[in-house]
Design a protein around this motif. Structure first.
Motif, PDB file in Angstrom:
ATOM      1  N   LEU A 258       7.750  53.497  36.261  1.00 46.22           N
ATOM      2  CA  LEU A 258       8.338  52.159  36.183  1.00 46.22           C
ATOM      3  C   LEU A 258       8.753  51.641  37.551  1.00 46.22           C
ATOM      4  CD1 LEU A 258      10.735  52.787  33.149  1.00 46.22           C
ATOM      5  CD2 LEU A 258       8.522  51.637  33.080  1.00 46.22           C
ATOM      6  N   ASN A 259       8.394  52.350  38.594  1.00 50.87           N
ATOM      7  CA  ASN A 259       8.890  52.060  39.934  1.00 50.87           C
ATOM      8  C   ASN A 259       7.996  51.030  40.623  1.00 50.87           C
ATOM      9  OD1 ASN A 259       9.560  52.247  42.736  1.00 50.87           O
ATOM     10  ND2 ASN A 259      10.457  54.263  42.359  1.00 50.87           N
ATOM     11  N   PRO A 260       8.534  49.843  40.988  1.00 45.14           N
ATOM     12  CA  PRO A 260       7.720  48.827  41.660  1.00 45.14           C
ATOM     13  C   PRO A 260       7.130  49.309  42.981  1.00 45.14           C
ATOM     14  CG  PRO A 260       9.766  47.878  40.850  1.00 45.14           C
ATOM     15  CD  PRO A 260       9.903  49.365  40.709  1.00 45.14           C
ATOM     16  N   GLN A 261       7.839  50.225  43.684  1.00 49.26           N
ATOM     17  CA  GLN A 261       7.293  50.753  44.929  1.00 49.26           C
ATOM     18  C   GLN A 261       6.028  51.561  44.663  1.00 49.26           C
ATOM     19  OE1 GLN A 261      10.564  52.626  47.416  1.00 49.26           O
ATOM     20  NE2 GLN A 261      11.694  52.121  45.566  1.00 49.26           N
ATOM     21  N   VAL A 262       6.016  52.287  43.553  1.00 51.43           N
ATOM     22  CA  VAL A 262       4.845  53.075  43.180  1.00 51.43           C
ATOM     23  C   VAL A 262       3.661  52.152  42.920  1.00 51.43           C
ATOM     24  CG1 VAL A 262       3.861  54.573  41.392  1.00 51.43           C
ATOM     25  CG2 VAL A 262       6.157  55.022  42.287  1.00 51.43           C
ATOM     26  N   LEU A 263       3.891  51.092  42.152  1.00 53.74           N
ATOM     27  CA  LEU A 263       2.806  50.146  41.852  1.00 53.74           C
ATOM     28  C   LEU A 263       2.272  49.525  43.141  1.00 53.74           C
ATOM     29  CD1 LEU A 263       1.098  48.585  39.808  1.00 53.74           C
ATOM     30  CD2 LEU A 263       2.917  46.858  39.752  1.00 53.74           C
ATOM     31  N   LYS A 264       3.145  49.193  44.067  1.00 50.27           N
ATOM     32  CA  LYS A 264       2.721  48.571  45.328  1.00 50.27           C
ATOM     33  C   LYS A 264       1.817  49.513  46.120  1.00 50.27           C
ATOM     34  CE  LYS A 264       4.633  46.164  49.374  1.00 50.27           C
ATOM     35  NZ  LYS A 264       4.042  46.957  50.466  1.00 50.27           N
ATOM     36  N   VAL A 265       2.205  50.782  46.201  1.00 49.55           N
ATOM     37  CA  VAL A 265       1.388  51.770  46.912  1.00 49.55           C
ATOM     38  C   VAL A 265       0.013  51.885  46.263  1.00 49.55           C
ATOM     39  CG1 VAL A 265       1.141  54.226  47.473  1.00 49.55           C
ATOM     40  CG2 VAL A 265       3.347  53.088  47.786  1.00 49.55           C
ATOM     41  N   ILE A 266       0.001  51.994  44.938  1.00 50.22           N
ATOM     42  CA  ILE A 266      -1.263  52.136  44.214  1.00 50.22           C
ATOM     43  C   ILE A 266      -2.151  50.912  44.428  1.00 50.22           C
ATOM     44  CG2 ILE A 266      -2.296  52.252  41.917  1.00 50.22           C
ATOM     45  CD1 ILE A 266       0.116  53.975  41.066  1.00 50.22           C
ATOM     46  N   ALA A 267      -1.586  49.725  44.265  1.00 45.96           N
ATOM     47  CA  ALA A 267      -2.376  48.497  44.390  1.00 45.96           C
ATOM     48  C   ALA A 267      -2.946  48.347  45.792  1.00 45.96           C
ATOM     49  CB  ALA A 267      -1.511  47.287  44.028  1.00 45.96           C
ATOM     50  N   GLU A 268      -2.156  48.659  46.806  1.00 42.06           N
ATOM     51  CA  GLU A 268      -2.630  48.508  48.180  1.00 42.06           C
ATOM     52  C   GLU A 268      -3.734  49.510  48.507  1.00 42.06           C
ATOM     53  OE1 GLU A 268       1.479  46.750  50.229  1.00 42.06           O
ATOM     54  OE2 GLU A 268       0.914  48.854  50.513  1.00 42.06           O
ATOM     55  N   ARG A 269      -3.584  50.767  48.051  1.00 40.38           N
ATOM     56  CA  ARG A 269      -4.617  51.754  48.344  1.00 40.38           C
ATOM     57  C   ARG A 269      -5.910  51.447  47.587  1.00 40.38           C
ATOM     58  NH1 ARG A 269      -0.298  52.279  50.640  1.00 40.38           N
ATOM     59  NH2 ARG A 269       0.321  54.174  51.756  1.00 40.38           N
TER      60      ARG A 269
ATOM     61  N   GLY B 297      -4.411  65.159  55.640  1.00 42.89           N
ATOM     62  CA  GLY B 297      -5.694  65.270  56.310  1.00 42.89           C
ATOM     63  C   GLY B 297      -6.337  63.907  56.437  1.00 42.89           C
ATOM     64  N   ALA B 298      -7.639  63.901  56.678  1.00 48.78           N
ATOM     65  CA  ALA B 298      -8.348  62.655  56.938  1.00 48.78           C
ATOM     66  C   ALA B 298      -8.250  61.679  55.771  1.00 48.78           C
ATOM     67  CB  ALA B 298      -9.814  62.956  57.252  1.00 48.78           C
ATOM     68  N   GLN B 299      -8.300  62.166  54.541  1.00 45.93           N
ATOM     69  CA  GLN B 299      -8.218  61.277  53.393  1.00 45.93           C
ATOM     70  C   GLN B 299      -7.080  61.662  52.452  1.00 45.93           C
ATOM     71  OE1 GLN B 299     -11.968  61.499  51.334  1.00 45.93           O
ATOM     72  NE2 GLN B 299     -11.847  63.707  50.977  1.00 45.93           N
ATOM     73  N   ILE B 300      -6.100  62.372  53.006  1.00 41.99           N
ATOM     74  CA  ILE B 300      -4.956  62.845  52.228  1.00 41.99           C
ATOM     75  C   ILE B 300      -3.678  62.292  52.837  1.00 41.99           C
ATOM     76  CG2 ILE B 300      -3.801  64.853  51.257  1.00 41.99           C
ATOM     77  CD1 ILE B 300      -6.761  64.651  50.499  1.00 41.99           C
ATOM     78  N   GLU B 301      -2.796  61.721  52.020  1.00 45.38           N
ATOM     79  CA  GLU B 301      -1.548  61.180  52.540  1.00 45.38           C
ATOM     80  C   GLU B 301      -0.414  61.423  51.563  1.00 45.38           C
ATOM     81  OE1 GLU B 301      -1.324  56.941  52.807  1.00 45.38           O
ATOM     82  OE2 GLU B 301      -2.176  56.621  50.816  1.00 45.38           O
ATOM     83  N   ASN B 302       0.809  61.383  52.104  1.00 40.49           N
ATOM     84  CA  ASN B 302       2.033  61.474  51.317  1.00 40.49           C
ATOM     85  C   ASN B 302       2.827  60.193  51.519  1.00 40.49           C
ATOM     86  OD1 ASN B 302       1.835  64.346  50.418  1.00 40.49           O
ATOM     87  ND2 ASN B 302       1.892  64.726  52.620  1.00 40.49           N
ATOM     88  N   VAL B 303       3.361  59.660  50.437  1.00 37.41           N
ATOM     89  CA  VAL B 303       4.152  58.432  50.504  1.00 37.41           C
ATOM     90  C   VAL B 303       5.458  58.650  49.763  1.00 37.41           C
ATOM     91  CG1 VAL B 303       4.259  55.976  49.974  1.00 37.41           C
ATOM     92  CG2 VAL B 303       2.063  57.021  50.588  1.00 37.41           C
ATOM     93  N   GLU B 304       6.565  58.410  50.446  1.00 41.24           N
ATOM     94  CA  GLU B 304       7.880  58.560  49.828  1.00 41.24           C
ATOM     95  C   GLU B 304       8.362  57.229  49.264  1.00 41.24           C
ATOM     96  OE1 GLU B 304      12.524  59.690  50.987  1.00 41.24           O
ATOM     97  OE2 GLU B 304      10.922  59.933  52.476  1.00 41.24           O
ATOM     98  N   VAL B 305       8.923  57.255  48.063  1.00 38.75           N
ATOM     99  CA  VAL B 305       9.555  56.086  47.464  1.00 38.75           C
ATOM    100  C   VAL B 305      10.985  56.457  47.084  1.00 38.75           C
ATOM    101  CG1 VAL B 305       7.371  55.173  46.579  1.00 38.75           C
ATOM    102  CG2 VAL B 305       8.756  56.676  45.124  1.00 38.75           C
TER     103      VAL B 305
END
Length: 237
Positions: free
Chosen positions: A220-231, A203-211
């Motif tokens: 421990l996943n660097p992709q997870v940290l990147k998503v979190i830091a950017e958001r 929705g407007a403020q809801i998203e899904n991100v695949e890693v």
């Protein structure tokens, strides 16, 4: 992403379950390289609470919290020991901890929940949205069907009062996202939780991100940290 049909969602296959053994390689990579904070946007002391998955504790999320602290956030654990499922005392303690953290820091708290911890984080945000900036879920089973995972038998063993047919009415009430921005991070190679159960209806403020990676390796996943830091940087902006 559309809501999955519960009748078509099954537990991850034996192949995917066995593939969780790859977490050993992910651990080795983490010990060699860390989570990799270089180049990621930095925070300004914003409070973050990280909630572990079923059977895990703050020890299992220490690396993620350490990386967030290195980026300038104030990341804390949930402080409730090992996560063996929701209990009244755990619910009360989490509610109080969230409220106290928000009041002490004078700003809303970002919640990060791994697996079952993400289910808890969504419900905390649903009941105390005035205290929550954003929710991140990591492979959390909040959609599809409550039995579409490979820990359901162990969970029932540890929670004998919850044995028997699942409370589908209660589960369905928890499917809609809470009234705060939500990012559902998932991996399609998840061998513990069916990945379809870990995605939101966008929705407007809801998203899904695949890693890429395993369920056990998500903290421990660097992709997870990147998503979190950017958001989180975008929220601050």
């Amino acid at each position: 992403m559309a809501r999955p049909d519960p009748s078509e969602v099954a537990s991850p296959s034996l192949f995917l379950l066995l593939s969780e053994l790859r977490v050993g390689a992910e651990l080795a990579q983490h010990f060699l390289r860390g989570l990799g904070v270089r180049g990621l946007p930095r925070g300004r002391g914003e409070p973050v609470m990280v909630i572990p998955g079923f059977g895990a504790s703050d020890i299992n999320t220490a690396a993620l919290r350490r990386a967030l602290n290195q980026l300038g956030y104030e990341a804390v654990g949930w402080g409730c020991g090992r996560n063996m499922g929701m209990r009244p005392q755990v619910r009360d303690r989490l509610s109080q901890s969230l409220r106290s953290l928000c009041e002490e820091r004078g700003q809303k708290v970002t919640l990060i929940g791994w697996s079952l911890g993400g289910v808890f984080a969504r419900e905390m945000a649903r009941h105390q949205p005035q205290c929550v900036r954003r929710v991140f879920t990591l492979g959390s089973p909040f959609n599809g069907h409550p039995n579409a995972n490979n820990l359901v038998k162990l969970f029932a063993l540890m929670n004998p009062k919850m044995r028997g047919a699942p409370d589908m009415d209660g589960f369905r009430r928890r499917i809609p996202a809470p009234p705060v921005p939500c990012t559902a991070i998932h991996t399609k190679s998840d061998g513990i939780v069916s990945w379809q159960c870990s995605v939101e209806t966008e929705g407007a403020q809801i998203e899904n991100v695949e890693v890429r990676g395993t369920h056990f390796g998500l903290p421990l996943n660097p992709q997870v940290l990147k998503v979190i830091a950017e958001r989180m940087a975008a929220d601050a902006g």
